[in-house]
Structure formats: structure tokens, C-alpha cells
Write a protein that holds these residues in place. Structure first.
Motif, PDB file in Angstrom:
ATOM      1  N   MET A  36     -32.645  16.679 -46.062  1.00  0.00           N
ATOM      2  CA  MET A  36     -31.689  15.964 -45.224  1.00  0.00           C
ATOM      3  C   MET A  36     -31.404  16.765 -43.959  1.00  0.00           C
ATOM      4  N   THR A  37     -31.234  16.088 -42.842  1.00  0.00           N
ATOM      5  CA  THR A  37     -30.905  16.750 -41.590  1.00  0.00           C
ATOM      6  C   THR A  37     -29.488  17.298 -41.673  1.00  0.00           C
ATOM      7  N   PRO A  38     -29.287  18.571 -41.357  1.00  0.00           N
ATOM      8  CA  PRO A  38     -27.945  19.147 -41.445  1.00  0.00           C
ATOM      9  C   PRO A  38     -27.015  18.535 -40.402  1.00  0.00           C
ATOM     10  N   SER A  39     -25.753  18.418 -40.756  1.00  0.00           N
ATOM     11  CA  SER A  39     -24.784  17.869 -39.809  1.00  0.00           C
ATOM     12  C   SER A  39     -24.199  18.950 -38.914  1.00  0.00           C
ATOM     13  N   ARG A  40     -24.316  20.231 -39.347  1.00  0.00           N
ATOM     14  CA  ARG A  40     -23.800  21.342 -38.552  1.00  0.00           C
ATOM     15  C   ARG A  40     -24.842  22.459 -38.524  1.00  0.00           C
ATOM     16  N   VAL A  41     -25.193  22.905 -37.322  1.00  0.00           N
ATOM     17  CA  VAL A  41     -26.119  24.029 -37.157  1.00  0.00           C
ATOM     18  C   VAL A  41     -25.418  25.118 -36.374  1.00  0.00           C
ATOM     19  N   LEU A  42     -25.463  26.334 -36.899  1.00  0.00           N
ATOM     20  CA  LEU A  42     -24.879  27.498 -36.246  1.00  0.00           C
ATOM     21  C   LEU A  42     -25.997  28.461 -35.868  1.00  0.00           C
ATOM     22  N   VAL A  43     -26.126  28.759 -34.593  1.00  0.00           N
ATOM     23  CA  VAL A  43     -27.119  29.708 -34.100  1.00  0.00           C
ATOM     24  C   VAL A  43     -26.396  30.998 -33.756  1.00  0.00           C
ATOM     25  N   VAL A  44     -26.774  32.097 -34.427  1.00  0.00           N
ATOM     26  CA  VAL A  44     -26.115  33.384 -34.233  1.00  0.00           C
ATOM     27  C   VAL A  44     -26.994  34.240 -33.331  1.00  0.00           C
ATOM     28  N   GLY A  45     -26.596  34.344 -32.060  1.00  0.00           N
ATOM     29  CA  GLY A  45     -27.393  35.060 -31.071  1.00  0.00           C
ATOM     30  C   GLY A  45     -27.602  34.182 -29.856  1.00  0.00           C
ATOM     31  N   ALA A  46     -27.252  34.695 -28.674  1.00  0.00           N
ATOM     32  CA  ALA A  46     -27.302  33.866 -27.464  1.00  0.00           C
ATOM     33  C   ALA A  46     -28.139  34.519 -26.379  1.00  0.00           C
ATOM     34  N   SER A  47     -29.254  35.149 -26.773  1.00  0.00           N
ATOM     35  CA  SER A  47     -30.161  35.706 -25.773  1.00  0.00           C
ATOM     36  C   SER A  47     -31.224  34.661 -25.463  1.00  0.00           C
ATOM     37  N   LEU A  53     -23.352  21.503 -33.043  1.00  0.00           N
ATOM     38  CA  LEU A  53     -24.175  22.652 -32.709  1.00  0.00           C
ATOM     39  C   LEU A  53     -23.279  23.746 -32.131  1.00  0.00           C
ATOM     40  N   THR A  54     -23.373  24.935 -32.710  1.00  0.00           N
ATOM     41  CA  THR A  54     -22.572  26.075 -32.243  1.00  0.00           C
ATOM     42  C   THR A  54     -23.501  27.236 -31.927  1.00  0.00           C
ATOM     43  N   LEU A  55     -23.253  27.876 -30.793  1.00  0.00           N
ATOM     44  CA  LEU A  55     -24.050  29.022 -30.353  1.00  0.00           C
ATOM     45  C   LEU A  55     -23.100  30.211 -30.231  1.00  0.00           C
ATOM     46  N   LEU A  56     -23.320  31.239 -31.059  1.00  0.00           N
ATOM     47  CA  LEU A  56     -22.445  32.399 -31.117  1.00  0.00           C
ATOM     48  C   LEU A  56     -23.155  33.603 -30.505  1.00  0.00           C
ATOM     49  N   GLY A  57     -22.536  34.258 -29.536  1.00  0.00           N
ATOM     50  CA  GLY A  57     -23.146  35.409 -28.880  1.00  0.00           C
ATOM     51  C   GLY A  57     -22.228  36.615 -28.863  1.00  0.00           C
ATOM     52  N   GLY A  58     -22.808  37.795 -29.020  1.00  0.00           N
ATOM     53  CA  GLY A  58     -22.017  39.017 -29.028  1.00  0.00           C
ATOM     54  C   GLY A  58     -21.637  39.498 -27.645  1.00  0.00           C
ATOM     55  N   GLU A  59     -22.412  39.135 -26.619  1.00  0.00           N
ATOM     56  CA  GLU A  59     -22.120  39.562 -25.257  1.00  0.00           C
ATOM     57  C   GLU A  59     -21.271  38.505 -24.541  1.00  0.00           C
ATOM     58  N   LEU A  60     -20.578  38.957 -23.488  1.00  0.00           N
ATOM     59  CA  LEU A  60     -19.785  38.032 -22.683  1.00  0.00           C
ATOM     60  C   LEU A  60     -20.637  37.251 -21.704  1.00  0.00           C
ATOM     61  N   HIS A  61     -21.827  37.783 -21.362  1.00  0.00           N
ATOM     62  CA  HIS A  61     -22.691  37.119 -20.393  1.00  0.00           C
ATOM     63  C   HIS A  61     -23.269  35.827 -20.972  1.00  0.00           C
ATOM     64  N   PRO A  62     -23.385  34.781 -20.151  1.00  0.00           N
ATOM     65  CA  PRO A  62     -24.149  33.603 -20.583  1.00  0.00           C
ATOM     66  C   PRO A  62     -25.601  33.999 -20.846  1.00  0.00           C
ATOM     67  N   LEU A 112     -19.746  30.195 -27.978  1.00  0.00           N
ATOM     68  CA  LEU A 112     -18.743  31.209 -28.284  1.00  0.00           C
ATOM     69  C   LEU A 112     -19.331  32.572 -27.943  1.00  0.00           C
ATOM     70  N   LEU A 113     -18.862  33.167 -26.856  1.00  0.00           N
ATOM     71  CA  LEU A 113     -19.426  34.421 -26.370  1.00  0.00           C
ATOM     72  C   LEU A 113     -18.432  35.573 -26.546  1.00  0.00           C
ATOM     73  N   GLY A 114     -18.979  36.793 -26.582  1.00  0.00           N
ATOM     74  CA  GLY A 114     -18.139  37.977 -26.692  1.00  0.00           C
ATOM     75  C   GLY A 114     -17.524  38.170 -28.052  1.00  0.00           C
ATOM     76  N   ASP A 115     -18.094  37.584 -29.074  1.00  0.00           N
ATOM     77  CA  ASP A 115     -17.546  37.680 -30.433  1.00  0.00           C
ATOM     78  C   ASP A 115     -18.710  37.831 -31.418  1.00  0.00           C
ATOM     79  N   PRO A 116     -19.225  39.049 -31.604  1.00  0.00           N
ATOM     80  CA  PRO A 116     -20.417  39.229 -32.439  1.00  0.00           C
ATOM     81  C   PRO A 116     -20.185  38.892 -33.901  1.00  0.00           C
ATOM     82  N   ALA A 117     -21.256  38.480 -34.550  1.00  0.00           N
ATOM     83  CA  ALA A 117     -21.196  38.195 -35.985  1.00  0.00           C
ATOM     84  C   ALA A 117     -20.953  39.482 -36.753  1.00  0.00           C
ATOM     85  N   ALA A 118     -20.149  39.399 -37.818  1.00  0.00           N
ATOM     86  CA  ALA A 118     -19.804  40.580 -38.610  1.00  0.00           C
ATOM     87  C   ALA A 118     -20.171  40.425 -40.078  1.00  0.00           C
TER      88      ALA A 118
END
Length: 412
Positions: free
Chosen positions: A1-12, A31-40, A77-83
């Protein structure tokens, strides 16, 4: 089944490429894109070349404009690295305490540069990984005379080339006897060494680096294992990088030089990896593989997007990367390495334009082009096929007899 929520950890590069591929292929879920750096999201290959040289501004490295990012309809979501990650519930915990749940999680956290003991917090000592790094290094280089680059791989060699073109006194140090020997093997790396020395780079290779010397909190030199000190106003450390998997500790996922995945880039049910951090099984080569290059980030992102949407196809790329150093653009397809048999099949090394074919056990494993990108690309389909016909073997043998004995590249 196609997921209803996808989280991508890393925004390079790999993370945004995965998000774009999902949307392009029709995905309409959250769709959520999580990045550890503040830069786009930005591109890394220009950092050691144009950004360091000052010929490109940091803004020009952005992978996508704000309008294109907005069109993804993704939470950025930038500037908030995965822990941390709970694979069972597919929940990611961030450094700020957020908990982000998803039906599919894509790990695209990239690499962490290695450092020399005593280097952290010492003025004049740099690594080159984030967008801020080349700006800090350039600022130091503009008021300095002597740079020592520690590490003879791709990043170290490119940085040495760029800094020498800026007019600095540059020394390239490292344990291997030639630049990029591990990537290209002795035949081509020997020519790369000659290119660097011809442009005034001092090579102190084949010796291990023991550490740094400092005075009043600033670096003054690089200490070799022999005890000799290479004087330096600035030191750039390029001794490799490790997959950024520390945040996965305790997750139960297998970590072995990256996040270990199957041939579909899947680490567990609903957990995928893409880019520099992914160690997946390559079905054609029959071995685990992890690639640290921009091309793979894009190609693997497409494959992971397909798998998230229900495809069941192995990811079997032909590896590819390029490097620009002085007046040479070198493009490598397939698997090269120091243990391959190398034969020049187009051009002439002495002219600075040639194509070399790499083979093992009678099969072509890679093709390298030195200032001959089109010809190298045309020979890419040879990878996986027989290396030489009997007639070509005889031709190479005759040609080799006429070569000077020190010439390691056999010319047809």
C-alpha cells in the motif's frame, strides 16, 4: 500500500531528490523533509572548487529556488537534526524534542568529516563539508601564505588544486604515495601527481600524519610520523568521512559503514536509505556498496521513490563521479581501483586527453576519461563485457614493448 506519510531525514542532495521524485511520480500524501542545517538544500561539489575559489557565491549552490521548494507541498523543517529512530513505529525524535511519525522513513543524513586529534577548536584548522566551511577556509586563505592539505583523496586533491590556483604555497600530505591512488590506481594517480607538481604543489605523500603543532591556540604546522613538521598557516583536513549514523544508535538497525540495506535500499519494513549514508547490496556486482558522490544521490533517490510507491526493483547503478583539478576534468564510470589492469583505449596520455579502460579477470569494470568526457561516456556500455579480444591483446602487447619501462599505462 502507498504510505500516507513519508518522512525524509536529511536535506542535502539525496533527501530533496527523493521528495521531488515522489511528487513527480504522483505521490499526494503528507511529505516532511527534516534537515540538520539551517541552510536550504544546496549542492556540495562546488564547495571545494568554485565557492572556495570565490568564483561562485553561496546562493548559487542552492539546489532549488524557494518557489520550487514550495511547490513540493512538503513541510521543510531545518536546523533540527534527527536524534533517534524507533523503526517499529517509524517515529523520528529530533534534537529539539519533536517526535515525527510516518509510514515510510527515508534516511539521507549523509556523512560526518573525520578530524585530526587536537584539531577541533584550533584556529586555522578546517574541514570541508557544509556550506559554511569553504567560506571560513577562504577567509583564512586570503590572509595566509602556506596551506597544508592532509589527505590525498578527492576532496584533498581538489582543495590543493583550488588553493594553488589562488596563489598559495600548497603542500599535499597523506599516507598513500600518489593523489587519489585508492580511486584511480597507480597509472592514473601517477599522472595526477605530475599534474599537481607541475603546477607547484608540494607532495609529501607515502608518509602518515601524526598530528598538528600549535602556538597560542593557532595551528603552526603538520607533524609527520617521522617527526618532521610541515610549516602551515592554515591546515585543511580531508582524511575521509563517516556515515552519519550515530543518531540511529539503539534503533536495532544494522550499521556497518553506513545503514545496511537490501538491494531495494530498504533497511527494515518502511525504512529506506539513500545517498552517502546508504550501504546497499548491489546485485550485479554481488557485494555491499556505498557511494559518496552527487550522481548516486540523485539516481538512488529515484530508485527509493519507486520502491516506496510499490515497485520491486533492485538498485544496480553503474557508479559515476568526476573531479576537476587544474586543467583536467576526470570522469570515472564503474569500478576502478588500484588492483585493476589499465589500458588506454582512446587518445594519448602525454597530450592530456585520453580514455582508460579498467579490467579484472578479463572483464571490463570501469572507464576513465581525462578531458575526454564524450568518448568515455560512449565506452560506458563496455562495462561488464570482455576486456580485450585476442587481436587487441596482441596489439597491446606489441605497443607495450615500445613503451618506456616506467610508463604504467599500457597504450594500444
Amino acid at each position: 500500500m502507498t504510505p500516507s506519510r513519508v518522512l525524509v531525514v536529511g536535506a542535502s542532495a539525496a533527501g530533496p531528490a527523493t521528495a521531488e521524485a515522489l511528487r513527480r511520480k504522483g505521490y499526494r500524501g503528507r511529505l516532511t523533509l527534516l534537515g540538520g542545517e539551517l541552510h536550504p538544500p544546496y549542492d556540495r561539489p562546488p564547495l571545494s572548487k568554485q565557492v572556495l575559489a570565490g568564483t561562485r557565491s553561496p546562493d548559487t549552490t542552492r539546489l532549488r529556488t524557494p518557489d520550487v521548494l514550495a511547490a513540493l507541498d512538503a513541510a521543510l523543517l531545518l536546523g533540527d537534526p534527527a536524534a533517534g529512530l524507533d523503526p517499529r513505529t517509524r517515529t523520528v525524535r529530533t534534537a529539539s524534542g519533536r517526535e515525527l511519525g510516518a509510514d515510510a522513513v527515508v534516511v539521507a543524513t549523509g556523512l560526518r568529516p573525520r578530524t585530526l586529534p587536537g584539531g577541533q577548536g584550533t584556529e586555522g584548522v578546517h574541514v570541508l563539508r557544509t556550506l559554511d566551511d569553504p567560506l571560513a577556509l577562504r577567509s583564512d586563505l586570503l590572509v595566509s601564505r602556506r596551506l597544508v592539505v592532509v589527505g590525498e583523496g578527492v576532496l584533498g586533491s581538489e582543495t590543493a588544486s583550488t588553493a594553488r590556483a589562488m596563489g598559495l604555497d600548497v603542500t599535499l600530505a597523506g599516507p598513500l604515495p600518489a593523489p587519489m591512488l585508492a580511486q584511480f590506481g597507480p597509472a592514473v594517480s601517477g599522472r595526477l601527481a605530475a599534474l599537481h607538481t607541475g603546477h607547484g604543489v608540494r607532495l609529501r605523500l607515502g608518509e602518515a600524519v601524526g598530528g598538528l603543532t600549535t602556538a597560542r591556540g593557532r595551528v603552526t604546522g603538520v607533524r609527520m610520523d617521522t617527526g618532521e613538521v610541515l610549516p602551515a598557516d592554515v591546515v585543511m583536513v580531508a582524511i575521509g568521512a563517516d556515515p552519519a549514523t550515530g543518531w540511529l544508535a539503539g534503533s536495532g538497525l544494522r550499521i556497518d559503514d553506513g545503514l545496511v540495506c537490501d538491494s531495494r535500499c530498504r533497511a527494515a519494513e518502511g525504512i529506506y536509505a539513500v545517498g552517502d549514508v546508504a550501504a546497499w547490496h548491489h546485485e550485479v556486482f554481488g557485494t555491499p556498496m556505498r557511494l559518496e558522490n552527487r550522481t548516486n544521490a540523485t539516481e538512488q533517490a529515484l530508485a527509493v521513490a519507486d520502491d516506496i510507491l510499490g515497485a520491486d526493483r533492485a538498485y544496480v547503478p553503474v557508479p559515476y563521479f568526476w573531479t576537476d583539478q587544474f586543467d583536467a576534468r576526470i570522469q570515472a564510470h564503474g569500478r576502478l581501483g588500484p588492483d585493476a589492469e589499465v589500458t588506454v583505449v582512446d587518445g594519448e596520455p602525454a597530450s592530456g586527453r585520453f580514455v582508460a579502460r579498467y579490467a579484472r579477470d578479463g572483464r571490463v569494470t570501469g572507464v576513465l576519461g581525462w578531458n575526454m568526457p564524450g568518448q568515455a561516456r560512449l565506452r560506458r556500455p563496455e562495462i561488464g563485457g570482455p576486456a580485450l579480444s585476442p587481436r587487441t591483446v596482441r596489439a597491446v602487447t606489441r605497443s607495450t614493448r615500445r613503451q618506456p619501462p616506467h610508463d604504467e599505462v599500457r597504450k594500444r
